[in-house]
Write an enzyme that holds these catalytic residues in place. Structure first.
Site, short mmCIF file in Angstrom:
data_model
loop_
_atom_site.label_atom_id
_atom_site.label_comp_id
_atom_site.label_asym_id
_atom_site.label_seq_id
_atom_site.Cartn_x
_atom_site.Cartn_y
_atom_site.Cartn_z
N GLU A 50 0.85 -1.19 0.00
CA GLU A 50 0.00 0.00 0.00
C GLU A 50 0.89 1.24 0.00
OE1 GLU A 50 -2.76 2.52 3.11
OE2 GLU A 50 -2.75 0.34 3.31
N ARG A 54 0.59 10.45 0.43
CA ARG A 54 1.02 11.48 1.37
C ARG A 54 2.18 12.30 0.84
NH1 ARG A 54 1.05 8.01 7.07
NH2 ARG A 54 -1.09 7.22 6.91
N LYS A 138 -10.69 -1.66 6.63
CA LYS A 138 -9.49 -1.30 7.36
C LYS A 138 -9.94 -0.76 8.72
CE LYS A 138 -5.72 2.10 7.15
NZ LYS A 138 -4.99 3.03 6.25
#
Length: 221
Positions: A50, A54, A138
Site C-alpha cells: 500500500e 502522502r 481497514k
C-alpha cells in the site's frame, strides 16, 4: 439505496489480504526508491503493498511499481476523495484503501471494478459500509482505538465482517491481531524505516519482511 457492492469484491479483497500476513504501508518520498523497495518487500514474502498518497511522488511510485514489479500487488492508501480514487487507479493501483469513509467514497467504490477497503473506527461507520454491501474494512487507527479488544467486541454482532487493522501495530504485536478470526492481515509501517531507506539498504528491508512473515504469524497458524 439503489446500489450495493458486488459480492465478488469481498472475495477479491480476501484473495489480496491472504497473500501475506502484513501489508506494508509505504510513504515514498523519492520515485527512484519505489522499484527496489517493492522488490525487497516481495523478496521478503510480502507482495501486497500500500503506497500512501502522502507525498508528491506517490502516484509516480505506484505507476513505477505496477509497471516494473509484476510480482507485486500495489495499491493506494490515504484515499480521501473519489478524485484520489480515480487518479490512483489511472496510475495502476490494483486496490484502494481509505483511512475513513464518506458517502461519496463508498458509492464510488461500488461503481469501480477495483477492490476497495474502506477505513472505519466505529460501529456506526461500519454499519454505513455494511448497508452498502461492504464486509471488509481497514480498522484505523487500530492501537489507539482499542486494538484487539475492540476487534473482539466486533466479532459478536458482526461475525461475517473481517478487518485489516492498521495504525501503531508492530512486529511484536501483529501476531495478537492475526490470532483473531475476524482479522485477515495487518497493515504495517515498520517495514521501511527511514534509516534503511536513506541508506538504500534494500537487503535490510527484505530481511524485515522475512522477519514479519515469521514473527507475525500467530502460534498454530
Amino acid at each position: 439505496m439503489n446500489n450495493l457492492l458486488p459480492q465478488d469484491m469481498t472475495f477479491r479483497i480476501d484473495q489480496l489480504c491472504h497473500l501475506g500476513p502484513v501489508i506494508p504501508v509505504l510513504t515514498i518520498d523519492n520515485v527512484e526508491d519505489a522499484i527496489p523497495m517493492a522488490q525487497a518487500l516481495v523478496e521478503g514474502g510480502l507482495p501486497v503493498l500500500e503506497v500512501t498518497l502522502r507525498t508528491s511522488a506517490a502516484l509516480k511510485a505506484i505507476e513505477a511499481i505496477a509497471r516494473h514489479v509484476p510480482e507485486a500487488k500495489v495499491g493506494a492508501g490515504t484515499i480521501i476523495t473519489p478524485d484520489d480514487f480515480k487518479r490512483a487507479v489511472d496510475c495502476g493501483s490494483s486496490f484502494i484503501v481509505s483511512p475513513g469513509i464518506t458517502t461519496e467514497l463508498l458509492e464510488y467504490g461500488i461503481s469501480s471494478d477495483i477492490p476497495f477497503l474502506p477505513g472505519i473506527q466505529t460501529v456506526s461507520e461500519m454499519m454505513e459500509g455494511i448497508q452498502r454491501g461492504y464486509k471488509r474494512f481497514k480498522f484505523f487507527p487500530a492501537e489507539i482505538s482499542g486494538g484487539t479488544n475492540t476487534l473482539k467486541a466486533f466479532q459478536g454482532p458482526f461475525s461475517d465482517v473481517h478487518f485489516c487493522p492498521t495504525g501503531g501495530i508492530r512486529v511484536n504485536t501483529a501476531a495478537d491481531y492475526l490470532a483473531l478470526s475476524n482479522v485477515m492481515c495487518v497493515g504495517g509501517t515498520w517495514l521501511t524505516p527511514a534509516d534503511l531507506v536513506l541508506a538504500k539498504d534494500w537487503a535490510g528491508i527484505a530481511a524485515l519482511a522475512k522477519q514479519a512473515c515469521i514473527s507475525a504469524r500467530p502460534a498454530g497458524k
